[in-house]
Every structure is written in structure tokens, then in C-alpha cells.
Write an enzyme that holds these catalytic residues in place. Sequence first.
Site, PDB file in Angstrom:
ATOM      1  N   LYS A  53     -10.271   5.503   6.756  1.00 28.99           N
ATOM      2  CA  LYS A  53      -9.410   6.324   5.902  1.00 28.99           C
ATOM      3  C   LYS A  53      -9.202   5.676   4.539  1.00 28.99           C
ATOM      4  CE  LYS A  53      -4.618   7.849   5.353  1.00 28.99           C
ATOM      5  NZ  LYS A  53      -3.226   7.601   5.774  1.00 28.99           N
TER       6      LYS A  53
ATOM      7  N   HIS B 233      -5.123   2.260   0.690  1.00 25.48           N
ATOM      8  CA  HIS B 233      -4.374   3.172  -0.177  1.00 25.48           C
ATOM      9  C   HIS B 233      -4.222   2.556  -1.561  1.00 25.48           C
ATOM     10  CE1 HIS B 233      -3.325   4.039   3.979  1.00 25.48           C
ATOM     11  NE2 HIS B 233      -3.063   5.270   3.607  1.00 25.48           N
TER      12      HIS B 233
ATOM     13  N   GLU C 171       0.816  -1.213   0.000  1.00 25.63           N
ATOM     14  CA  GLU C 171       0.000   0.000   0.000  1.00 25.63           C
ATOM     15  C   GLU C 171       0.850   1.265   0.000  1.00 25.63           C
ATOM     16  OE1 GLU C 171      -3.606   0.369   1.959  1.00 25.63           O
ATOM     17  OE2 GLU C 171      -4.191  -1.713   1.704  1.00 25.63           O
TER      18      GLU C 171
END
Length: 257
Positions: free
Chosen positions: A172, A145, A88
Amino acid sequence: MIMQTVKIRNLMIGEGLPKICVPITGTTEKEILNEAVLIRTLPADLAEWRADWYEEASDLNQVTKTAGKLREILGELPLLFTFRTKAEGGRLAITSEAYERLNLAAAKSGVVDLVDVEAFSTDLAVDTFIHKLQKENVKVIASNHDFEKTPPKDEIVRRLCTMQELGADIAKIAVMPQTKEDVLTLISATLKMQTNYARCPLVTMSMSGMGAVSRIIGEFSGSAITFGAAAKASAPGQIEACELAQLRKAVHNSLRA
């Protein structure tokens, strides 16, 4: 939908202005501690220790000792512990077992306030792992991510919803734009999530220079934390912390005008 705020030390995440988090990316303990001293001079609301940059990250005792020294310098500034895996965008590959041991050691140190857990990149039972960490009195940011692309709007929302269902205190996602439309997709997905589904604070960003606008308008879009650089940016598109604070204030004043 009523979103719960998250209190960490004297900081309330999920209300008011987006909080500025400044990463620490030193490779040696000396560099790490020097960056912490620098952060105390910046308009930072919390610090993130990117432990994947640390050359002693495989030594749990050393990680715990360094975390303790960080706490001495940071005082009451909240500290987020992050080992970003290579999958990530981090610097190092790590086994799922080592990833679990490292994050649990950080949580058990008593000096870390939040731990970042990658929601989709390990073989761990993530919901169980999150609960283990929370039992050590830390809050958990579940993260994802994508350094290659921006998923469709509904997929971004789906991933954030999944993080909530896994038990995260904060959800997130960071994505890479290929076009300006991708930046708008991320912002639109954040607004949709915030309006319709969010039970916990959200952190979203479109990376690279093209996506920098997403780091500034969190109060408008619904992102509770933004990341600003100090010594070195930890992701593409991070804005220097002092400049970010000025831009955050300008957006806030405009929204309140």
C-alpha cells in the site's frame, strides 16, 4: 506477471471490485464500539481499527480486550489493525520497540485478520517483523504514506516492489498531490506496477480532494482496496462509504459496458 489474491474470512482481495475499507477512529472504547455498530450498516467489505486514535493504545491488555469486543460486533467482517505513526500522518509518536509489541499483541489476539506495517518509518527489520506477524495467522499490509508530496512514478513503483520483497501480503502507498499531474503520476505508477511487477494485491491512493478520483477508479488502475469514511475520515480526501459504493459500482458498470 501473475498476481496472487488474498483471502481473508469470506473476502477475496485482488479480484473483482475494489473492496471498501471503513476506518474506526474513536478515542475511547465506547466510541470505537459505536463506530463498529455503524459500520455494520454500511457497504463495508472490511473495517480498519486506527489504534493510534485510541487513548488506551499503550495498554496491550486493553487493546486486546477492545479488539475482542470489536470482533463480537463485526462478526465475519474482516478487521485490519493499524497503528499509524506520527511520522506517517498518525496521531502519536511511538518507539520501534513499542510499535512491535503492540502489533504483535494485536496479531496474537486471534481476532484481527490483517496488520498494517509501515515499511520504511521504523528501525525494525521489517521483513523479519512481517514474518513474525504472519506466523500468528494474520495477513500483512506493508504501507508507506507521504503527506507532503507525490514521488516520481518510478520511485512509487520501487517502493511497492520493495514491499513485495519484504514479504507483504498486500502493498500500500498513499501520497499527497500538489498538482493534478501528481494524481496522474500515482495512477500511472499503479498501472505500471500492476501490469509489470505485482505479485500481490496493491492499494494506492492520491490523498486530498484533488486526489479523490484515485479512490474511485481502483478497478481501472489496479488498486484492490479503497477507504471510505463513516463517522470521521482518517485521511484527507476520503469519500463517505455509501457514496463511494455507488461510485465504485458506476465505474464497474462502465468498464463492463
